[in-house]
Design an enzyme around this catalytic site. Structure first.
Site, PDB file in Angstrom:
ATOM      1  N   ASP A  24       0.828  -1.204   0.000  1.00 37.38           N
ATOM      2  CA  ASP A  24       0.000   0.000   0.000  1.00 37.38           C
ATOM      3  C   ASP A  24       0.869   1.264   0.000  1.00 37.38           C
ATOM      4  O   ASP A  24       2.061   1.209   0.304  1.00 37.38           O
ATOM      5  CB  ASP A  24      -0.873   0.028   1.263  1.00 37.38           C
ATOM      6  CG  ASP A  24      -2.056  -0.934   1.155  1.00 37.38           C
ATOM      7  OD1 ASP A  24      -2.030  -1.822   0.285  1.00 37.38           O
ATOM      8  OD2 ASP A  24      -2.991  -0.798   1.964  1.00 37.38           O
ATOM      9  N   HIS A  38       3.823  -2.298   3.548  1.00 37.63           N
ATOM     10  CA  HIS A  38       4.063  -0.909   3.135  1.00 37.63           C
ATOM     11  C   HIS A  38       5.502  -0.774   2.657  1.00 37.63           C
ATOM     12  O   HIS A  38       6.339  -1.609   2.988  1.00 37.63           O
ATOM     13  CB  HIS A  38       3.799   0.036   4.311  1.00 37.63           C
ATOM     14  CG  HIS A  38       2.381   0.017   4.771  1.00 37.63           C
ATOM     15  ND1 HIS A  38       1.923  -0.897   5.691  1.00 37.63           N
ATOM     16  CD2 HIS A  38       1.308   0.756   4.399  1.00 37.63           C
ATOM     17  CE1 HIS A  38       0.617  -0.694   5.878  1.00 37.63           C
ATOM     18  NE2 HIS A  38       0.218   0.294   5.107  1.00 37.63           N
TER      19      HIS A  38
HETATM   20 ZN    ZN Z   1      -2.367   3.236   3.343  1.00 36.38          ZN
END
Ligand code: ZN
Length: 183
Positions: A7, A152
């Site tokens: 993400d 991430h």
């Molecule tokens: Zn996010």
């Protein structure tokens, strides 16, 4: 199948390293991109698409979507779709709401734009930056067919990636995209 999802990117330095590692293993992943990052790094968007990964929509500016009205939900998603489409020529059709935060209005808005809203089943909590081992353990603790792993673009995530892919492959899982994992 297990899907690794990245993400908040594309990220200036980390996305390239993630792509290099995935390439090494011939693994595929899903990148839920933020519209405002797409603006900064169009060439990374291109590389992700060119190397056969899936691109999903993470909204434009990382808002809490449950706090937005229908119009604002729609514009966050649509704006990002337009930016990605301008680069890759493809419409995105998976939406991962920032913070996993959504409500009925978000779902309705996403659906009206042709999206499936996606949540994760395993969270690496890698943004907490509490070390490579913790990230590895959170993924390898009881992996299951169809798991969607939330990651991430952090330095530690890249370091953890080799071990994670090695181990999951050894257990017989194919590392692939969300679309394929939820088929
Ligand atoms: Zn996010």
């Amino acid at each position: 199948y297990i899907a690794l999802t990245f993400d908040d990117g594309p990220h200036k330095t980390v996305t390239d390293r993630v792509l290099n590692t995935l390439k090494e293993y011939d693994a595929k992943a899903t990148f839920f991109m933020l519209g405002n990052q797409v603006d900064y790094y169009p060439s990374l968007v291109q590389r992700v698409a060119k190397e056969g990964h899936e691109i999903g929509n993470h909204g434009y500016s990382h808002k809490y979507h449950s706090k937005l009205d229908f119009g604002a939900n729609t514009s966050e998603i649509q704006k990002t779709e337009d930016k990605i489409k301008a680069i890759t020529g493809k419409k995105t059709s998976l939406f991962a709401p920032p913070y996993g935060d959504f409500n009925e209005i978000t779902l309705r808005s996403a659906k009206s734009l042709g999206y499936k809203t996606i949540m994760w089943s395993k969270d690496t909590i890698d943004w907490r930056r509490d070390g490579v081992d913790k990230i590895i353990n959170r993924v390898l603790n009881n992996p299951e067919n169809g798991d969607l792993v939330l990651m991430h673009p952090t330095q530690d995530t890249v370091k953890a990636l080799h071990v994670i892919i090695d181990k999951l492959t050894e257990l017989g899982y194919e590392i692939t995209t969300v679309s394929k994992a939820i088929e």
